[in-house]
Design a protein around this motif. Structure first.
Motif, mmCIF file in Angstrom:
data_model
loop_
_atom_site.group_PDB
_atom_site.id
_atom_site.type_symbol
_atom_site.label_atom_id
_atom_site.label_comp_id
_atom_site.label_asym_id
_atom_site.label_seq_id
_atom_site.Cartn_x
_atom_site.Cartn_y
_atom_site.Cartn_z
ATOM 1 N N GLU A 56 0.826 -1.210 0.000
ATOM 2 C CA GLU A 56 0.000 0.000 0.000
ATOM 3 C C GLU A 56 0.862 1.263 0.000
ATOM 4 N N ALA A 57 1.895 1.276 0.827
ATOM 5 C CA ALA A 57 2.734 2.475 0.953
ATOM 6 C C ALA A 57 3.670 2.642 -0.237
ATOM 7 N N GLY A 58 4.128 1.531 -0.795
ATOM 8 C CA GLY A 58 5.059 1.605 -1.917
ATOM 9 C C GLY A 58 6.312 2.380 -1.541
ATOM 10 N N PRO A 59 6.799 3.222 -2.454
ATOM 11 C CA PRO A 59 8.034 3.966 -2.177
ATOM 12 C C PRO A 59 7.850 5.104 -1.178
ATOM 13 N N ASN A 60 6.605 5.336 -0.744
ATOM 14 C CA ASN A 60 6.332 6.457 0.166
ATOM 15 C C ASN A 60 6.343 6.059 1.638
ATOM 16 N N ARG A 63 7.806 8.369 4.080
ATOM 17 C CA ARG A 63 7.155 9.677 4.168
ATOM 18 C C ARG A 63 5.827 9.612 4.915
ATOM 19 N N TRP A 64 5.366 8.402 5.213
ATOM 20 C CA TRP A 64 4.102 8.273 5.932
ATOM 21 C C TRP A 64 4.241 8.813 7.349
ATOM 22 N N GLY A 65 3.154 9.400 7.830
ATOM 23 C CA GLY A 65 3.089 9.864 9.206
ATOM 24 C C GLY A 65 2.095 9.031 9.995
ATOM 25 N N LEU A 66 1.814 9.470 11.201
ATOM 26 C CA LEU A 66 0.916 8.724 12.082
ATOM 27 C C LEU A 66 -0.458 8.529 11.445
ATOM 28 N N ALA A 67 -0.963 9.564 10.781
ATOM 29 C CA ALA A 67 -2.304 9.480 10.188
ATOM 30 C C ALA A 67 -2.373 8.401 9.116
ATOM 31 N N GLU A 68 -1.344 8.340 8.256
ATOM 32 C CA GLU A 68 -1.357 7.344 7.177
ATOM 33 C C GLU A 68 -1.275 5.918 7.733
ATOM 34 N N PHE A 69 -0.397 5.707 8.715
ATOM 35 C CA PHE A 69 -0.250 4.360 9.267
ATOM 36 C C PHE A 69 -1.512 3.909 9.997
ATOM 37 N N THR A 70 -2.105 4.793 10.782
ATOM 38 C CA THR A 70 -3.274 4.380 11.569
ATOM 39 C C THR A 70 -4.530 4.236 10.720
ATOM 40 N N ALA A 80 1.937 1.994 14.874
ATOM 41 C CA ALA A 80 2.372 3.110 14.032
ATOM 42 C C ALA A 80 3.536 3.849 14.679
ATOM 43 N N CYS A 81 3.464 4.065 15.979
ATOM 44 C CA CYS A 81 4.544 4.770 16.683
ATOM 45 C C CYS A 81 5.839 3.964 16.652
ATOM 46 N N GLN A 82 5.739 2.644 16.767
ATOM 47 C CA GLN A 82 6.938 1.803 16.697
ATOM 48 C C GLN A 82 7.604 1.917 15.325
ATOM 49 N N ILE A 83 6.790 1.887 14.270
ATOM 50 C CA ILE A 83 7.331 1.987 12.911
ATOM 51 C C ILE A 83 7.962 3.359 12.697
ATOM 52 N N LEU A 84 7.261 4.413 13.106
ATOM 53 C CA LEU A 84 7.768 5.775 12.913
ATOM 54 C C LEU A 84 9.074 5.991 13.671
ATOM 55 N N ALA A 85 9.155 5.450 14.887
ATOM 56 C CA ALA A 85 10.380 5.600 15.671
ATOM 57 C C ALA A 85 11.557 4.913 14.978
ATOM 58 N N ALA A 86 11.322 3.715 14.441
ATOM 59 C CA ALA A 86 12.393 2.983 13.746
ATOM 60 C C ALA A 86 12.828 3.717 12.483
ATOM 61 N N LEU A 87 11.864 4.241 11.723
ATOM 62 C CA LEU A 87 12.195 4.976 10.501
ATOM 63 C C LEU A 87 12.995 6.237 10.812
#
Length: 222
Positions: A56-60, A63-70, A80-87
């Motif tokens: 779904e996210a593809g190459p983006n 660039r996804w934020g909390l809103a896109e992940f949730t 979502a917070c775990q993924i964002l922190a790792a990125l």
């Protein structure tokens, strides 16, 4: 995996056990993401959920934020917070590299995450005496004027970092990198504040997805 739970897989196929035995390089992107999100949903293993998310996210993805992940089914705020922190951790360490900034072009890799943002992001790069990057931070998000971007916020981290200099930057979501009157006024205010504090403002860069403008090169830092 056809809906199998990870705990139903042989141990050598489980992402976490595979990582432990063979290192992270042995895992696919979906398996690495599955380690982060830990659990799947009803009818989907963590790996299947991760695969669907990556598709779904593809190459983006970065660039996804909390809103896109949730918004993605099966990914709540905690995942979502775990993924964002790792990125973000990976981005910061990737950016550091040699870290010496001599020209505007040297600073551009640090600004890549804000170049195509839909809101204005104001960023500072703090530098040591050798012009090596100490840290890159977002100071504020939203419409930027001299009344909203205060020297106190801009230089607080530079003082904490014991920085010798800073590079200022922000993006123009319009795609036009030309400085506005507010941009020039803000630059003058921050250059003067830097002089008082003994922290040189080396440049103020305006970036877009396809280009940039250096206010130093335009003569606005004199």
């Amino acid at each position: 995996m056809n809906g199998k739970r990870i705990k139903d897989l042989p141990q050598f196929e489980r992402p976490r056990e595979k990582l432990r035995a063979r290192g992270p390089q042995a895992l696919s992107d979906a398996e690495l993401l599955a380690v982060l999100i830990h659990t799947g949903t009803k009818g989907k293993s963590a790996v299947e959920l991760a695969s669907a998310l990556l598709k779904e996210a593809g190459p983006n993805l970065s660039r996804w934020g909390l809103a896109e992940f949730t918004r993605f089914a099966g990914v709540g705020e905690a995942k979502a917070c775990q993924i964002l922190a790792a990125l973000e951790l990976a981005r910061r360490h990737f950016q550091r590299g040699p870290g010496r900034v001599e020209t505007p072009q040297d600073a551009l890799p640090y600004l890549a995450p804000i170049r195509d943002r839909k809101q204005e992001h104001f960023v500072t790069l703090t530098l040591n005496g050798a012009h090596e990057v100490i840290e890159c931070r977002v100071v504020t998000v939203g419409l930027l004027t001299s009344s909203l971007v205060h020297p106190r916020e801009v230089f607080a981290d530079a003082i904490a970092d014991r920085a010798a200099a800073v590079i200022l930057a922000h993006n123009h979501p319009s795609g036009n990198p030309e400085p506005s009157g507010d941009d020039r006024a803000l630059t003058r205010q921050l250059v003067e504040a830097g002089r008082i504090l003994g922290i040189e403002v080396l440049d103020h860069l305006i970036v877009t997805k396809t280009g940039y403008t250096s206010l130093r090169e335009r003569g606005h830092l004199a």
